[in-house]
Motif scaffolding. Structure first.
Motif, PDB file in Angstrom:
ATOM      1  N   PRO A  65       0.816  -1.205   0.000  1.00  0.00           N
ATOM      2  CA  PRO A  65       0.000   0.000   0.000  1.00  0.00           C
ATOM      3  C   PRO A  65       0.854   1.261   0.000  1.00  0.00           C
ATOM      4  CG  PRO A  65      -0.039  -1.070   2.153  1.00  0.00           C
ATOM      5  CD  PRO A  65       0.670  -2.003   1.223  1.00  0.00           C
ATOM      6  N   VAL A  66       0.332   2.301  -0.636  1.00  0.00           N
ATOM      7  CA  VAL A  66       1.037   3.574  -0.652  1.00  0.00           C
ATOM      8  C   VAL A  66       0.612   4.382   0.571  1.00  0.00           C
ATOM      9  CG1 VAL A  66       1.243   3.618  -3.150  1.00  0.00           C
ATOM     10  CG2 VAL A  66      -0.757   4.640  -2.084  1.00  0.00           C
ATOM     11  N   ASP A  67       1.472   5.296   0.952  1.00  0.00           N
ATOM     12  CA  ASP A  67       1.221   6.113   2.137  1.00  0.00           C
ATOM     13  C   ASP A  67       0.361   7.304   1.741  1.00  0.00           C
ATOM     14  OD1 ASP A  67       1.258   7.229   4.616  1.00  0.00           O
ATOM     15  OD2 ASP A  67       3.321   7.997   4.495  1.00  0.00           O
ATOM     16  N   VAL A  68      -0.907   7.237   2.063  1.00  0.00           N
ATOM     17  CA  VAL A  68      -1.826   8.334   1.759  1.00  0.00           C
ATOM     18  C   VAL A  68      -2.391   8.889   3.057  1.00  0.00           C
ATOM     19  CG1 VAL A  68      -2.448   7.424  -0.513  1.00  0.00           C
ATOM     20  CG2 VAL A  68      -3.789   6.756   1.484  1.00  0.00           C
ATOM     21  N   SER A  69      -2.888  10.093   2.965  1.00  0.00           N
ATOM     22  CA  SER A  69      -3.500  10.722   4.126  1.00  0.00           C
ATOM     23  C   SER A  69      -4.766   9.964   4.545  1.00  0.00           C
ATOM     24  CB  SER A  69      -3.849  12.179   3.784  1.00  0.00           C
ATOM     25  OG  SER A  69      -4.738  12.719   4.736  1.00  0.00           O
ATOM     26  N   PRO A  70      -5.076   9.932   5.842  1.00  0.00           N
ATOM     27  CA  PRO A  70      -6.339   9.292   6.270  1.00  0.00           C
ATOM     28  C   PRO A  70      -7.557   9.926   5.617  1.00  0.00           C
ATOM     29  CG  PRO A  70      -4.913   9.697   8.160  1.00  0.00           C
ATOM     30  CD  PRO A  70      -4.270  10.391   7.002  1.00  0.00           C
ATOM     31  N   SER A  88      -6.916  -0.542   1.872  1.00  0.00           N
ATOM     32  CA  SER A  88      -5.694   0.227   1.663  1.00  0.00           C
ATOM     33  C   SER A  88      -5.565   0.580   0.190  1.00  0.00           C
ATOM     34  CB  SER A  88      -4.465  -0.555   2.144  1.00  0.00           C
ATOM     35  OG  SER A  88      -4.399  -1.819   1.515  1.00  0.00           O
ATOM     36  N   VAL A  89      -4.837   1.649  -0.082  1.00  0.00           N
ATOM     37  CA  VAL A  89      -4.643   2.123  -1.452  1.00  0.00           C
ATOM     38  C   VAL A  89      -3.315   1.570  -1.963  1.00  0.00           C
ATOM     39  CG1 VAL A  89      -4.443   4.147  -2.941  1.00  0.00           C
ATOM     40  CG2 VAL A  89      -5.961   4.213  -0.951  1.00  0.00           C
ATOM     41  N   LEU A  90      -3.364   0.810  -3.059  1.00  0.00           N
ATOM     42  CA  LEU A  90      -2.160   0.234  -3.644  1.00  0.00           C
ATOM     43  C   LEU A  90      -1.514   1.175  -4.656  1.00  0.00           C
ATOM     44  CD1 LEU A  90      -3.297  -3.461  -4.252  1.00  0.00           C
ATOM     45  CD2 LEU A  90      -1.961  -2.558  -2.342  1.00  0.00           C
ATOM     46  N   ALA A  91      -2.318   1.962  -5.344  1.00  0.00           N
ATOM     47  CA  ALA A  91      -1.787   2.894  -6.344  1.00  0.00           C
ATOM     48  C   ALA A  91      -2.767   4.033  -6.530  1.00  0.00           C
ATOM     49  CB  ALA A  91      -1.529   2.189  -7.669  1.00  0.00           C
ATOM     50  N   VAL A  92      -2.228   5.245  -6.575  1.00  0.00           N
ATOM     51  CA  VAL A  92      -3.047   6.445  -6.785  1.00  0.00           C
ATOM     52  C   VAL A  92      -2.985   6.800  -8.268  1.00  0.00           C
ATOM     53  CG1 VAL A  92      -3.324   8.889  -6.252  1.00  0.00           C
ATOM     54  CG2 VAL A  92      -2.638   7.285  -4.456  1.00  0.00           C
ATOM     55  N   LYS A  93      -4.100   6.628  -8.951  1.00  0.00           N
ATOM     56  CA  LYS A  93      -4.148   6.948 -10.380  1.00  0.00           C
ATOM     57  C   LYS A  93      -5.276   7.908 -10.728  1.00  0.00           C
ATOM     58  CE  LYS A  93      -2.041   2.601 -11.842  1.00  0.00           C
ATOM     59  NZ  LYS A  93      -2.176   1.387 -12.689  1.00  0.00           N
ATOM     60  N   SER A  94      -6.111   8.205  -9.754  1.00  0.00           N
ATOM     61  CA  SER A  94      -7.233   9.105 -10.030  1.00  0.00           C
ATOM     62  C   SER A  94      -6.817  10.563  -9.993  1.00  0.00           C
ATOM     63  CB  SER A  94      -8.350   8.867  -9.007  1.00  0.00           C
ATOM     64  OG  SER A  94      -7.888   9.142  -7.687  1.00  0.00           O
ATOM     65  N   LYS A  95      -5.679  10.840  -9.318  1.00  0.00           N
ATOM     66  CA  LYS A  95      -5.230  12.226  -9.175  1.00  0.00           C
ATOM     67  C   LYS A  95      -4.155  12.495 -10.228  1.00  0.00           C
ATOM     68  CE  LYS A  95      -7.822  12.428  -5.492  1.00  0.00           C
ATOM     69  NZ  LYS A  95      -8.486  11.129  -5.612  1.00  0.00           N
ATOM     70  N   GLY A 110       0.765  16.811  -2.087  1.00  0.00           N
ATOM     71  CA  GLY A 110       1.721  17.868  -1.799  1.00  0.00           C
ATOM     72  C   GLY A 110       2.635  18.240  -2.950  1.00  0.00           C
ATOM     73  N   MET A 111       2.450  17.649  -4.119  1.00  0.00           N
ATOM     74  CA  MET A 111       3.322  17.963  -5.253  1.00  0.00           C
ATOM     75  C   MET A 111       3.129  19.414  -5.695  1.00  0.00           C
ATOM     76  SD  MET A 111       3.475  16.238  -9.086  1.00  0.00           S
ATOM     77  CE  MET A 111       4.453  14.799  -8.640  1.00  0.00           C
ATOM     78  N   MET A 161       5.794  30.335  -5.416  1.00  0.00           N
ATOM     79  CA  MET A 161       4.881  29.520  -6.216  1.00  0.00           C
ATOM     80  C   MET A 161       3.719  30.328  -6.775  1.00  0.00           C
ATOM     81  SD  MET A 161       6.151  26.438  -6.288  1.00  0.00           S
ATOM     82  CE  MET A 161       7.763  27.213  -6.291  1.00  0.00           C
ATOM     83  N   GLN A 162       3.673  31.621  -6.443  1.00  0.00           N
ATOM     84  CA  GLN A 162       2.676  32.549  -6.980  1.00  0.00           C
ATOM     85  C   GLN A 162       1.234  32.109  -6.698  1.00  0.00           C
ATOM     86  OE1 GLN A 162       4.248  32.918 -11.150  1.00  0.00           O
ATOM     87  NE2 GLN A 162       6.064  32.154 -10.053  1.00  0.00           N
ATOM     88  N   GLY A 163       1.090  31.436  -5.563  1.00  0.00           N
ATOM     89  CA  GLY A 163      -0.248  31.024  -5.144  1.00  0.00           C
ATOM     90  C   GLY A 163      -0.823  29.854  -5.917  1.00  0.00           C
ATOM     91  N   VAL A 164      -0.007  29.176  -6.720  1.00  0.00           N
ATOM     92  CA  VAL A 164      -0.496  28.074  -7.557  1.00  0.00           C
ATOM     93  C   VAL A 164      -0.421  26.762  -6.785  1.00  0.00           C
ATOM     94  CG1 VAL A 164      -0.119  26.732  -9.650  1.00  0.00           C
ATOM     95  CG2 VAL A 164       0.142  29.222  -9.701  1.00  0.00           C
ATOM     96  N   THR A 165      -1.546  26.110  -6.643  1.00  0.00           N
ATOM     97  CA  THR A 165      -1.630  24.758  -6.077  1.00  0.00           C
ATOM     98  C   THR A 165      -2.287  23.859  -7.098  1.00  0.00           C
ATOM     99  OG1 THR A 165      -1.851  25.631  -3.822  1.00  0.00           O
ATOM    100  CG2 THR A 165      -2.523  23.347  -4.189  1.00  0.00           C
ATOM    101  N   LEU A 166      -1.614  22.789  -7.455  1.00  0.00           N
ATOM    102  CA  LEU A 166      -2.139  21.904  -8.487  1.00  0.00           C
ATOM    103  C   LEU A 166      -3.334  21.102  -7.976  1.00  0.00           C
ATOM    104  CD1 LEU A 166       1.195  20.566 -10.013  1.00  0.00           C
ATOM    105  CD2 LEU A 166      -0.368  22.225 -11.039  1.00  0.00           C
TER     106      LEU A 166
END
Length: 218
Positions: free
Chosen positions: A55-60, A130-137, A156-157, A204-209
């Motif tokens: 599983p990947v480490d994702v936020s709760p 558990s999440v094995l891979a994040v592909k929706s984001k 957080g990218m 970052m000029q206020g840019v959040t992806l």
């Protein structure tokens, strides 16, 4: 004459009698068969167990989306446990409960929902998700970029990290006038981004992806 012949025969048989090889008349010599040397068959090669990703480490508070890979584990019941991918309609299929909506839930919320549904069939089910891979984001990189195309958006990218992961701008890219396209095509927002400024000052000029963003390097 007969005595002379018998003497000659006895002399001829002496070597054979000395070595124990004399045979009875009318019998064939017995040959001692030596067992043929055999080469032991090589042991079958051991088959390596297929590698499995953990599983990947994702936020709760991570929200499951389409194309995400999940591991649903029902304690002490391997037949009800499964590794599966969330379909484009946001649902997954599990034994006994069939289709169930997964998109829009956190892993803990989905586990609770599956537990409730399984209680109709088994006693006190214990379920974990558990999440094995994040592909929706995902975001999309286009224009004068090293590797244009879809890019998985990890938690957080920053936009600088995304550009770097995609190979960075090409020598022909306009680093000061990049922009992000956000929203549906009929309501698309254009957000400017100065790559040179961000590299020099860290601004970052206020840019959040956000998932679905398209980063354009003109």
């Amino acid at each position: 004459m007969n005595l002379l012949r018998c003497a000659l025969i006895s002399i001829a048989l002496l070597p054979a009698l000395a070595t124990g090889e004399a045979q009875q008349p009318g019998t064939k010599p017995v040959l001692s068969a030596q067992p043929a040397a055999t080469t032991p068959a090589p042991a079958p090669a051991e088959t390596a167990a297929p590698a499995t990703s953990g599983p990947v480490d994702v936020s709760p508070n991570y929200i499951i989306g389409a194309d995400d890979s999940l591991q649903v584990t029902v304690w002490k019941d391997s037949q009800l446990s499964a590794s599966l991918t969330v379909r484009p309609d946001g649902k997954i299929s599990l034994p006994l409960i069939n289709d169930i909506m997964a998109a829009g839930y956190t892993p803990m919320e989905l586990a609770k929902d599956i537990t409730t549904r399984l209680q109709k069939f088994i006693t006190d089910p214990v379920v974990s998700v558990s999440v094995l891979a994040v592909k929706s984001k995902r975001i999309f990189m286009t224009g004068e970029i090293g590797r244009p195309g879809p890019l998985d958006l990890t938690p957080g990218m920053t936009i600088l990290q995304a550009i770097s992961t995609a190979g960075g701008p090409t020598p022909y890219g306009n680093k000061k006038h990049m922009y992000i396209l956000r929203g549906e095509s009929n309501k698309q927002q254009k957000i400017p981004f100065d790559y040179t400024k961000a590299m020099k000052t860290g601004d970052m000029q206020g840019v959040t992806l956000l998932p679905g963003d398209t980063v354009v390097v003109p």
